[in-house]
Motif scaffolding. Structure first.
Motif, PDB file in Angstrom:
ATOM      1  N   PHE A  22       7.426  17.285  -4.215  1.00  0.00           N
ATOM      2  CA  PHE A  22       7.021  16.003  -3.646  1.00  0.00           C
ATOM      3  C   PHE A  22       7.848  15.697  -2.397  1.00  0.00           C
ATOM      4  N   LEU A  23       9.141  16.007  -2.455  1.00  0.00           N
ATOM      5  CA  LEU A  23      10.018  15.912  -1.286  1.00  0.00           C
ATOM      6  C   LEU A  23      10.573  17.294  -0.984  1.00  0.00           C
ATOM      7  N   ASN A  24      10.853  17.564   0.283  1.00  0.00           N
ATOM      8  CA  ASN A  24      11.434  18.869   0.580  1.00  0.00           C
ATOM      9  C   ASN A  24      12.912  18.881   0.187  1.00  0.00           C
ATOM     10  N   GLU A  25      13.472  20.074   0.059  1.00  0.00           N
ATOM     11  CA  GLU A  25      14.820  20.225  -0.479  1.00  0.00           C
ATOM     12  C   GLU A  25      15.869  19.523   0.377  1.00  0.00           C
ATOM     13  N   GLU A  26      15.687  19.561   1.679  1.00  0.00           N
ATOM     14  CA  GLU A  26      16.656  18.907   2.565  1.00  0.00           C
ATOM     15  C   GLU A  26      16.681  17.404   2.320  1.00  0.00           C
ATOM     16  N   THR A  27      15.506  16.801   2.156  1.00  0.00           N
ATOM     17  CA  THR A  27      15.434  15.356   1.914  1.00  0.00           C
ATOM     18  C   THR A  27      16.017  15.007   0.552  1.00  0.00           C
ATOM     19  N   LYS A  28      15.772  15.828  -0.455  1.00  0.00           N
ATOM     20  CA  LYS A  28      16.378  15.593  -1.769  1.00  0.00           C
ATOM     21  C   LYS A  28      17.900  15.548  -1.663  1.00  0.00           C
ATOM     22  N   GLN A  29      18.448  16.462  -0.863  1.00  0.00           N
ATOM     23  CA  GLN A  29      19.894  16.483  -0.666  1.00  0.00           C
ATOM     24  C   GLN A  29      20.375  15.207   0.002  1.00  0.00           C
ATOM     25  N   VAL A  30      19.630  14.733   0.984  1.00  0.00           N
ATOM     26  CA  VAL A  30      20.004  13.500   1.683  1.00  0.00           C
ATOM     27  C   VAL A  30      20.017  12.325   0.714  1.00  0.00           C
ATOM     28  N   LEU A  31      19.008  12.251  -0.150  1.00  0.00           N
ATOM     29  CA  LEU A  31      18.908  11.137  -1.087  1.00  0.00           C
ATOM     30  C   LEU A  31      20.037  11.128  -2.105  1.00  0.00           C
ATOM     31  N   THR A  32      20.514  12.290  -2.503  1.00  0.00           N
ATOM     32  CA  THR A  32      21.447  12.357  -3.629  1.00  0.00           C
ATOM     33  C   THR A  32      22.883  12.702  -3.242  1.00  0.00           C
ATOM     34  N   GLN A  33      23.158  12.844  -1.955  1.00  0.00           N
ATOM     35  CA  GLN A  33      24.531  13.084  -1.517  1.00  0.00           C
ATOM     36  C   GLN A  33      25.217  11.762  -1.218  1.00  0.00           C
ATOM     37  N   PRO A  34      26.427  11.534  -1.718  1.00  0.00           N
ATOM     38  CA  PRO A  34      27.104  10.259  -1.462  1.00  0.00           C
ATOM     39  C   PRO A  34      27.481  10.093   0.004  1.00  0.00           C
ATOM     40  N   TYR A  35      27.495   8.862   0.440  1.00  0.00           N
ATOM     41  CA  TYR A  35      27.841   8.529   1.823  1.00  0.00           C
ATOM     42  C   TYR A  35      29.353   8.596   2.010  1.00  0.00           C
ATOM     43  N   LEU A  36      29.781   9.151   3.122  1.00  0.00           N
ATOM     44  CA  LEU A  36      31.190   9.138   3.484  1.00  0.00           C
ATOM     45  C   LEU A  36      31.421   8.076   4.535  1.00  0.00           C
ATOM     46  N   LEU A  37      32.295   7.138   4.242  1.00  0.00           N
ATOM     47  CA  LEU A  37      32.608   6.067   5.183  1.00  0.00           C
ATOM     48  C   LEU A  37      33.306   6.614   6.428  1.00  0.00           C
ATOM     49  N   LYS A  38      33.477   5.752   7.393  1.00  0.00           N
ATOM     50  CA  LYS A  38      34.066   6.143   8.667  1.00  0.00           C
ATOM     51  C   LYS A  38      35.446   6.770   8.485  1.00  0.00           C
ATOM     52  N   ASP A  39      36.183   6.334   7.440  1.00  0.00           N
ATOM     53  CA  ASP A  39      37.518   6.878   7.197  1.00  0.00           C
ATOM     54  C   ASP A  39      37.493   8.093   6.267  1.00  0.00           C
TER      55      ASP A  39
ATOM     56  N   ASN B 276       0.826  -1.220   0.000  1.00  0.00           N
ATOM     57  CA  ASN B 276       0.000   0.000   0.000  1.00  0.00           C
ATOM     58  C   ASN B 276       0.853   1.259   0.000  1.00  0.00           C
ATOM     59  N   LEU B 277       1.950   1.205   0.735  1.00  0.00           N
ATOM     60  CA  LEU B 277       2.850   2.359   0.812  1.00  0.00           C
ATOM     61  C   LEU B 277       3.378   2.723  -0.577  1.00  0.00           C
ATOM     62  N   MET B 278       3.820   1.723  -1.328  1.00  0.00           N
ATOM     63  CA  MET B 278       4.361   1.996  -2.659  1.00  0.00           C
ATOM     64  C   MET B 278       3.256   2.412  -3.630  1.00  0.00           C
ATOM     65  N   GLN B 279       2.086   1.782  -3.545  1.00  0.00           N
ATOM     66  CA  GLN B 279       1.001   2.152  -4.441  1.00  0.00           C
ATOM     67  C   GLN B 279       0.581   3.600  -4.206  1.00  0.00           C
ATOM     68  N   ASN B 280       0.541   4.013  -2.946  1.00  0.00           N
ATOM     69  CA  ASN B 280       0.211   5.408  -2.632  1.00  0.00           C
ATOM     70  C   ASN B 280       1.263   6.362  -3.204  1.00  0.00           C
ATOM     71  N   THR B 281       2.519   5.939  -3.155  1.00  0.00           N
ATOM     72  CA  THR B 281       3.604   6.755  -3.708  1.00  0.00           C
ATOM     73  C   THR B 281       3.460   6.888  -5.221  1.00  0.00           C
ATOM     74  N   TRP B 282       3.192   5.776  -5.908  1.00  0.00           N
ATOM     75  CA  TRP B 282       3.031   5.823  -7.368  1.00  0.00           C
ATOM     76  C   TRP B 282       1.832   6.673  -7.768  1.00  0.00           C
ATOM     77  N   ASP B 283       0.766   6.576  -6.994  1.00  0.00           N
ATOM     78  CA  ASP B 283      -0.411   7.400  -7.284  1.00  0.00           C
ATOM     79  C   ASP B 283      -0.076   8.885  -7.150  1.00  0.00           C
ATOM     80  N   ALA B 284       0.656   9.214  -6.094  1.00  0.00           N
ATOM     81  CA  ALA B 284       1.004  10.624  -5.856  1.00  0.00           C
ATOM     82  C   ALA B 284       1.951  11.161  -6.927  1.00  0.00           C
ATOM     83  N   LEU B 285       2.783  10.293  -7.478  1.00  0.00           N
ATOM     84  CA  LEU B 285       3.742  10.704  -8.495  1.00  0.00           C
ATOM     85  C   LEU B 285       3.183  10.611  -9.910  1.00  0.00           C
TER      86      LEU B 285
END
Length: 484
Positions: A270-287, A196-205
C-alpha cells in the motif's frame, strides 16, 4: 460457480479454525487479563483483535455497547479510537507522499497560504512528527466540545492565531492540533476534501467499519460511551462533537479494521518501503535527541528486544491502542467505550501483544512443581516490608493461574494472576491490579526468589523514577499432607 464459492468458503472457515486452535492457549491467557481488568474497572464494553503473520487469529467483544438496552459488544461495534486516529491519518499522508502530491519538507504555506504566517517556517514534516510548536489542548479548550466545525479549515480557528511554543524542530510537543493543521495541508495538496481523501484510504485498505465520528449522523453499530460515576459506576457521557479534531482524534473504527491497517503497514505494498521507513523512524531534534516518535507512530524497543510501533488514545469516553511488533509480524488493537478510571495503558497493551509474539510460554510438565500456596515476603512501593500469599493452580486446559495478596503501597490488595512463561524453574507472571504487575520468580524446590514491578517501559527507555523500581520478593511453599 456456486459450488466453487461454497468450497472456497468451507476452506477459509477451516483455515480460521486451525489458526484459532493454534493460538488457543495464548488467547485463553489474553482473555483472562482482559476480563480481569474489565471487572476491576467496571468497564462497560471493550473489543480486541490480533493478527499474526497476516492472519486474524483472535477477534472478540466483551461486555456491552449499550448498558441500558443490554446490547452486547460485537466484533462490528464501532468505538471512538481517539489519538489512534493519527496513525490512520498517517496512512493517507504516506500515500500522498508516494504519489508525489505532497512534499513534507516544504513550508505549509506553500499548500495553505491562508494559514497565518508564524515567526518560524513550519513544514508538513514538523506537523506529523509533533515538532512544529503548534500547541496541544490547554485550559481554554472545553473537555466536551459541542460546537460544529463543518470543514477542517473551520477547525483551524481554535488555534491558528496562537503563537508557536518554540522554533519547529527544536523540541517535541505532542499536538493533536498539529494534526488538524496537517489535515488542512493534506486537503489542499490532494485537491480533494479531507473527508473524501480519508474515505478513499479506508476503502483501499478494506477498513469497512471505519468512519468519521459525525456528531449528528446516525451511525450503524456505534457504541454508546460512558464516564465514571462514584455511585452508578458508569453513566452516559455528555454530548460531544469531535469535528474540531478529526485527523488527530475523531474517527470511529473496530479492532479488526485497525489490525488490518497495521498489518498492511508492514506486510503490503500500500505504501512503498521508503515511505514506511519515513513513517516509523523517530524524529531527531536539532540537537540530535531522539523523540521516539515517527509520523503518527511511537517507536522503540519492546521487552523482547525487537522493534515496536504503537499509538494509544485516551478520552473520557474511550481508550484505544494499536501495537505492531514488525519483526514478529504481530498486530494488536484494543478499544473500549470509556476512558475514565480505566488504567489500560501502553504497558497493558504491549503485555498482551507479547503473548502472541513469544514462543508458547508454559511447559506443563514443570507446572506441577509451582502449583500450590506460597507464603511471600516482599517490599511495598513505600519500601515497607510486608507479607502475603501466592496461590497457583492449573486448570483442565493447562492454564497456570491464580492470585496474589500483598501490600503494594498502604493497602493490601488481592490480584488475579496469570503465568505467561515457565521455563525450567523461572516464571514470569502478570497480575491485574487493575494496572498490570510483572512478577519474575526463580524456583528452587519449595522456595522462590525474584522481583515484582509496575513496568512502564514500552520504548526501551529505563524508568527513572525510583518509586517504580523493582522490589525483591521471596516465597516459601505452604506444605500440606498432600505435598509433604
Amino acid at each position: 460457480m456456486r459450488k466453487i464459492n461454497r468450497l472456497l468458503f468451507v476452506y477459509l472457515v477451516a483455515i480460521c479454525n486451525v489458526k484459532a486452535q493454534e493460538y488457543k492457549a495464548v488467547i485463553q491467557k489474553a482473555r483472562f487479563l482482559v476480563e480481569a481488568h474489565k471487572t476491576q474497572t467496571k468497564l462497560p464494553g471493550c473489543q480486541i483483535a490480533v493478527m499474526v503473520k497476516g492472519k486474524l487469529v483472535w477477534s472478540e467483544g466483551f461486555g456491552f455497547s449499550d448498558l441500558q438496552n443490554r446490547t452486547k459488544v460485537s466484533t462490528k461495534t464501532k468505538f471512538r479510537i481517539a489519538s489512534v486516529s493519527k496513525p490512520v491519518t498517517a496512512m493517507a499522508l504516506g500515500k500522498l507522499i508516494d504519489q508525489g502530491k505532497l512534499d513534507i519538507h516544504k513550508d505549509i504555506n506553500t499548500y495553505l497560504p491562508s494559514f497565518p504566517k508564524k515567526k518560524f517556517t513550519i513544514t508538513t514534516k514538523h506537523l506529523a512528527f509533533s515538532t512544529s510548536g503548534i500547541r496541544h489542548y490547554n485550559s481554554k479548550d472545553k473537555e466536551f466540545n459541542t460546537k460544529e466545525y463543518p470543514t477542517v479549515l473551520d477547525a483551524l480557528k481554535r488555534f491558528e492565531e496562537d503563537p508557536l511554543s518554540f522554533e519547529p524542530g527544536t523540541q517535541f510537543l505532542y499536538s493533536s492540533y498539529g494534526w488538524v493543521l496537517l489535515s488542512a495541508v493534506m486537503e489542499k495538496a490532494s485537491r480533494t476534501s479531507f473527508f473524501n481523501l480519508m474515505q478513499n484510504t479506508w476503502d483501499a485498505l478494506g477498513m469497512k467499519q471505519t468512519s468519521f465520528d459525525f456528531p449528528h449522523k446516525e451511525i450503524d453499530q456505534k457504541s454508546r460511551f460512558y464516564v465514571h460515576h462514584k455511585k452508578l459506576g458508569r453513566k452516559l457521557t455528555p454530548f460531544e462533537n469531535r469535528s474540531y479534531m478529526y485527523a488527530g482524534g475523531g474517527y470511529l473504527s473496530t479492532a479488526e479494521d485497525l489490525v488490518r491497517m497495521g498489518d498492511q503497514l508492514i506486510n503490503s505494498n500500500f505504501l512503498n518501503e521508503e515511505t514506511k521507513q519515513v513513517l516509523t523512524q523517530p524524529y531527531l531534534l536539532k540537537d540530535g535527541t531522539s523523540t521516539f516518535y515517527g509520523m503518527g507512530w511511537e517507536t522503540g524497543t519492546n521487552r523482547l528486544g525487537t522493534k515496536v510501533f504503537f499509538h494509544s488514545g485516551s478520552l473520557p469516553t474511550s481508550v484505544a491502542h494499536l501495537v505492531i511488533y514488525p519483526e514478529e509480524e504481530v498486530v494488536l488493537a484494543y478499544l473500549s467505550n470509556t476512558g475514565d478510571h480505566v488504567f489500560f495503558n501502553d504497558r497493558e497493551a504491549q503485555t498482551i501483544t507479547e503473548l502472541f509474539a513469544e514462543e508458547e510460554g508454559v511447559a506443563m510438565n514443570q507446572a506441577k512443581d509451582v502449583v500450590g500456596s506460597w507464603n511471600i515476603t516482599t517490599t511495598s512501593l513505600n519500601d515497607k516490608k510486608t507479607g502475603g500469599t501466592l496461590l497457583l493452580t492449573l486448570n483442565t486446559d493447562g492454564m497456570l493461574h491464580g492470585s496474589i495478596s500483598f501490600k503494594r503501597s498502604k493497602k493490601t490488595i488481592t490480584c488475579p494472576l496469570i503465568v505467561t512463561t515457565l521455563d525450567t524453574n523461572e516464571l514470569h507472571a502478570v497480575a491485574v491490579s487493575p494496572m498490570f504487575i510483572d512478577f519474575y520468580l526463580k524456583f528452587n524446590n519449595d522456595e522462590f526468589m525474584g522481583k515484582w514491578l509496575h513496568d512502564f517501559n514500552v520504548k526501551g527507555i529505563t524508568e527513572k523514577d525510583a518509586y517504580w523500581k523493582a522490589r525483591e520478593i521471596t516465597g516459601k511453599k505452604i506444605l500440606t499432607d498432600e505435598n509433604d
